[in-house]
Design an enzyme around this catalytic site. Structure first.
Site, mmCIF file in Angstrom:
data_model
loop_
_atom_site.group_PDB
_atom_site.id
_atom_site.type_symbol
_atom_site.label_atom_id
_atom_site.label_comp_id
_atom_site.label_asym_id
_atom_site.label_seq_id
_atom_site.Cartn_x
_atom_site.Cartn_y
_atom_site.Cartn_z
ATOM 1 N N GLU A 209 -3.095 4.385 -5.818
ATOM 2 C CA GLU A 209 -4.186 4.458 -6.787
ATOM 3 C C GLU A 209 -5.493 4.413 -6.001
ATOM 4 O O GLU A 209 -5.928 3.352 -5.556
ATOM 5 C CB GLU A 209 -4.088 3.290 -7.782
ATOM 6 C CG GLU A 209 -2.869 3.354 -8.686
ATOM 7 C CD GLU A 209 -2.887 4.545 -9.625
ATOM 8 O OE1 GLU A 209 -3.991 5.085 -9.879
ATOM 9 O OE2 GLU A 209 -1.808 4.935 -10.104
ATOM 10 N N CYS A 243 -13.474 2.018 -10.014
ATOM 11 C CA CYS A 243 -12.970 3.270 -9.419
ATOM 12 C C CYS A 243 -13.072 4.458 -10.368
ATOM 13 O O CYS A 243 -13.074 5.605 -9.917
ATOM 14 C CB CYS A 243 -11.527 3.095 -8.945
ATOM 15 S SG CYS A 243 -10.381 2.653 -10.261
#
Length: 468
Positions: A209, A243
């Protein structure tokens, strides 16, 4: 290797079958729920110490969303664990064909600092639900949260099956030398390459990720005030250390001029005339990150904000106008409270701009015309997409979350997390009798046998259909 004994101990526990019963998995998941309930205040205090995270934001992202994942998993675990029976051909109608949901074994979860509870706990929920043992490596950068996890998690989970390892790069490097059955990493693409390289030595599957520069296209047909509020919230949430935050805006020069007063008003509405004094605006996590972000302020021109205080690691909510693609702010993921605006001529140019760069973790498009939003969706590629808002797609456990290309590999959230940590084992259990049914496949081969075999095994194409 300093961690070889720990990994071996967990592997022995997993091989014993201890983690496989549903009752065991449920008990460990419920213990995680008690951890969140009991340590709520300590979590809020630790994240506030680490990055000045407002308690409102910390509760929502670190506790509420984790409880949602936990409850969805507990509500559905019995169903998810069941064998999945599949279609069979003519020969195997009396046999059993199914997918068995099995744990991988001993998994490693490496978490980042920006959401230090959420980003270790959500993968761990899926790892436990799938029946694995796990080692958790929290980030040493969010040191107060790291200490909280290391000192308290073992009071809730079975220490024969779950462990926390602390430390920095040297410790993580040594940890990665061990053979794991699955590795789940959240962090930067650069470190993701290191993790994937280490995993390749043992042929260990990975979920990565990662991050990237998430574009946000704003068309000329939109509600400017609504766009400003939703973009400002997504960019400045957690002081921009998210993010999936919109990393930069793409819009026409006319829209840039309209957005400036609207963004100024939104920032003032959220944080007051001096965001530095607001209890609802966080701080940068470290001196290193602060200095990196301050250097990006030289890009374009500072249209809003721009104030900094190194002692507090404070950077004001900042909007940079007229940013060029060659400017420093466009060369790396910002990961802070800075929003560049890049001027484009039209939607086609915006789409070309997006497609000329690595595929992002999230992509945003704003327009009152749904056709424009759909055009951006259809003509681009990204890990996730959200039209007319920011960040909100991540709150749905029914949607997969993950990157593509430079922004990551694999997906999780809800059942997707369970599936990520589950080996889907294809199984066929045949009848010991009825040998005559098998005769056509045995030598000596004949055309008649081939015809019978074809009739029994052939999958025929259905009539064509049209996608509406």
């Amino acid at each position: 290797n300093p961690y070889a004994g720990l990994v071996s101990h967990l592997r022995a526990s997993w091989l014993s079958g201890k983690t496989r019963p549903m009752e065991y998995r449920r008990a460990q998941l419920e213990a995680l729920g008690r951890f969140l309930d009991d340590k709520k205040q300590e979590i809020l205090e630790a994240t506030e110490l680490d990055m000045g995270k407002p308690s409102f934001e910390a509760f929502f992202s670190e506790i509420l969303l984790c409880k949602n994942e936990l409850n969805v998993t507990l509500n559905n675990l019995c169903h998810w664990m069941k064998d999945e029976h599949v279609d069979k051909n003519l020969v195997m109608q009396l046999d059993s064909a199914f997918i068995r949901k099995e744990p991988y074994g001993v998994v490693l979860i490496i978490a980042p600092w920006n959401y230090p509870i959420h980003l270790f706990l959500v993968p761990l929920i899926g790892a436990i639900a799938a029946g694995n043992c796990a080692i958790i490596k929290p980030s040493e950068i969010s040191k107060n949260t790291e200490r909280l996890i290391a000192e308290t998690l073992s009071c809730y989970l079975d220490t024969d099956c779950f462990a926390v390892v602390t430390g920095g790069v040297p410790e993580t490097t040594r940890l990665l030398e061990n053979k794991f059955d699955y590795i789940f990493f959240t962090g930067s693409p650069r470190v993701g390459q290191i993790v994937m390289t280490a995993a390749a030595k043992h042929l260990t599957p990975v979920t990565l990720e990662l991050g990237g520069k998430n574009p946000c296209y704003v068309s000329d047909t939109c509600d400017v005030n609504n766009v400003a509020r939703r973009v400002a919230w997504g960019r400045f949430y957690n002081a921009g250390q998210t993010c999936i935050a919109p990393d930069y805006l793409l819009c026409t020069i006319e829209m840039q001029e309209k957005l400036m007063p609207a963004l100024r008003e939104a920032i003032n509405e959220f944080f007051g005339p001096n965001p530095r004094e607001s209890p609802d605006f966080g701080r940068i996590v470290s001196d290193k990150q602060f200095r990196r972000l301050r250097a990006l302020l030289s890009s374009g021109r500072v249209a809003l904000g721009g104030q900094t205080d190194e002692a507090e690691r404070y950077i004001a909510p900042t909007v940079l106008a007229d940013v060029q693609p060659s400017d420093p702010a466009m060369q790396e993921e910002i990961f802070g409270p800075i929003l560049p605006i890049v001027v484009i001529a039209n939607m086609d140019e915006a789409i070309d701009f997006i497609n000329a760069r690595p595929r992002p973790l999230a992509l945003y498009a704003f327009s009152c015309d749904s056709k424009i939003v759909n055009q951006v969706l259809e003509r681009t590629s990204s890990g996730g997409f959200c039209g007319n808002d920011t960040l909100m797609h991540v709150t749905l456990t029914s949607l997969p979350f993950g990157g593509i290309g430079n922004s990551g590999l694999g997906k999780y959230h809800g059942k997707f997390t369970f599936d990520t940590f589950t080996h889907h084992r294809g199984c066929l259990h045949r009848n010991m009798g009825l040998e005559a049914l098998n005769a056509p496949r045995y030598p000596p081969y004949t055309q008649q046998k081939l015809g019978l075999l074809t009739s029994a095994f052939e999958v025929k194409r259905r009539g064509t259909c049209t996608l509406l």
